[in-house]
Design a protein around this motif. Structure first.
Motif, mmCIF file in Angstrom:
data_model
loop_
_atom_site.group_PDB
_atom_site.id
_atom_site.type_symbol
_atom_site.label_atom_id
_atom_site.label_comp_id
_atom_site.label_asym_id
_atom_site.label_seq_id
_atom_site.Cartn_x
_atom_site.Cartn_y
_atom_site.Cartn_z
ATOM 1 N N UNK A 1 -3.407 -1.011 8.551
ATOM 2 C CA UNK A 1 -2.917 -2.363 7.903
ATOM 3 C C UNK A 1 -1.762 -1.978 9.118
ATOM 4 N N UNK A 2 -1.017 -1.508 9.244
ATOM 5 C CA UNK A 2 -0.248 -1.255 10.462
ATOM 6 C C UNK A 2 -0.290 -1.667 11.337
ATOM 7 N N UNK A 3 -1.184 -0.435 11.726
ATOM 8 C CA UNK A 3 -2.045 -0.908 13.261
ATOM 9 C C UNK A 3 -2.548 -2.818 13.745
ATOM 10 N N UNK B 1 -7.020 10.194 -3.801
ATOM 11 C CA UNK B 1 -7.187 8.726 -3.640
ATOM 12 C C UNK B 1 -6.112 8.207 -2.636
ATOM 13 N N UNK B 2 -4.892 9.607 -2.517
ATOM 14 C CA UNK B 2 -3.516 8.979 -2.218
ATOM 15 C C UNK B 2 -3.826 8.804 -0.734
ATOM 16 N N UNK B 3 -4.690 9.612 -0.198
ATOM 17 C CA UNK B 3 -5.014 9.666 0.875
ATOM 18 C C UNK B 3 -5.752 8.768 1.417
ATOM 19 N N UNK B 4 -6.790 8.057 0.887
ATOM 20 C CA UNK B 4 -7.436 6.474 0.890
ATOM 21 C C UNK B 4 -6.622 5.659 1.139
ATOM 22 N N UNK B 5 -5.393 5.399 0.454
ATOM 23 C CA UNK B 5 -4.330 4.658 -0.016
ATOM 24 C C UNK B 5 -3.199 5.003 0.614
ATOM 25 N N UNK B 6 -3.314 5.610 1.127
ATOM 26 C CA UNK B 6 -1.980 5.682 2.971
ATOM 27 C C UNK B 6 -3.300 5.464 4.349
ATOM 28 N N UNK B 7 -4.240 5.939 4.260
ATOM 29 C CA UNK B 7 -4.967 5.152 5.269
ATOM 30 C C UNK B 7 -5.307 4.173 5.430
ATOM 31 N N UNK C 1 0.682 -0.809 -0.019
ATOM 32 C CA UNK C 1 0.466 0.366 -0.397
ATOM 33 C C UNK C 1 0.515 1.315 -0.102
ATOM 34 N N UNK C 2 1.974 1.518 0.284
ATOM 35 C CA UNK C 2 2.396 2.512 1.110
ATOM 36 C C UNK C 2 3.419 2.856 -0.102
ATOM 37 N N UNK C 3 3.886 0.998 -1.234
ATOM 38 C CA UNK C 3 4.202 2.262 -2.664
ATOM 39 C C UNK C 3 3.125 2.150 -3.459
ATOM 40 N N UNK C 4 1.876 1.699 -3.486
ATOM 41 C CA UNK C 4 1.174 2.025 -4.054
ATOM 42 C C UNK C 4 0.932 3.372 -3.623
ATOM 43 N N UNK C 5 1.005 3.898 -2.908
ATOM 44 C CA UNK C 5 0.838 5.398 -2.351
ATOM 45 C C UNK C 5 2.199 6.021 -3.077
#
Length: 248
Positions: A52-54, A41-47, A25-29
């Protein structure tokens, strides 16, 4: 299929899947941001990455105790260098996971007064020390195997005739040949030992993460995400195929 079922039944296996998805997800963002995608869109992927990290931190609750048990087992190894590297590595991993558990408690609101930045830096320092110990162990094993391989080849090989002196040009060629021989020996050792090769690759990929987070080697978020994704895939491979796990 059976190996996949056994893999997903392990909390460590599920955590690795979450880790791979997080770094993907980080790489896609990062890629979307570089290509000029919409900020929403970038914000949604970062969220998604943050969730996932949590989630993967939840799977690691209690793993610090497991790392301490592994350190207790490693302290009985007969090889002094392996005993030191593996034991200290597990102890640093236990401290890293303990800090990670505290960070999880802070993020979910159980420890509201926790200094997130301070404990995050402390966590990455322990993570870095653990990786240094892992790579030191890898280097020791490579050196031992290379020495054994060179000794075996010298027994079956023939020795070249010794000459009195060599011109300067010949000495440079001799040095290049020696370097090429050492690289060839290293490649043969790693090719003959897939668990060691995978462990080296995984640790090298992981090393970029704490170095970047601690400001010791500034890279880009894309490099960190790619390294994290690569090491996660290698970890999934070693968990799903136990014979690929480096022992002890």
């Amino acid at each position: 299929m059976d190996s996949w079922v056994r893999f997903t039944a392990q909390s460590q296996g599920r955590e690795r899947i979450f880790r791979a998805a997080q770094y993907a997800s980080a790489l896609i963002a990062y890629s979307l941001q570089r290509s000029g995608a919409s900020p929403e869109l970038v914000l949604h992927v970062k969220q998604l990455e943050a969730h996932l990290s949590l989630g993967r931190k939840l799977f690691r609750l209690g793993n610090s105790a497991e790392a301490l048990e592994a350190a207790k087992r490693a302290i009985h190894l007969s090889d002094l260098v392996l005993r030191f590297c593996i034991t200290v590595g597990h102890l640093n991993r236990a401290m890293y996971l303990g800090c990670d558990n505290l960070l999880w408690a802070g993020k979910v609101g159980l420890a509201t007064k926790l200094d997130q930045d301070k404990w995050s830096q402390r966590s990455f320092r322990y993570y870095l020390f653990a990786l240094i110990m892992n790579l030191s162990r890898d280097a020791y094993e490579i050196a031992a195997l290379a020495q054994r391989e060179a000794r075996a080849r010298s027994k079956v090989g023939t020795e070249a005739d010794a000459s009195g002196g060599t011109p300067s040009g010949a000495s440079v060629a001799l040095l290049a040949g020696s370097l090429q021989a050492r690289l060839g020996l290293l490649c043969r050792v790693l090719k003959a030992n897939p668990p060691l090769l995978l462990d080296v690759l995984k640790n090298c990929c992981d090393l970029f993460i704490p170095l970047d987070r601690l400001g010791l080697l500034k890279t880009s978020p894309g490099v960190v995400a790619f390294c994290g994704l690569s090491s996660s895939v290698l970890s999934i491979l070693t968990i799903s195929q136990p014979w690929l796990k480096l022992k002890p």
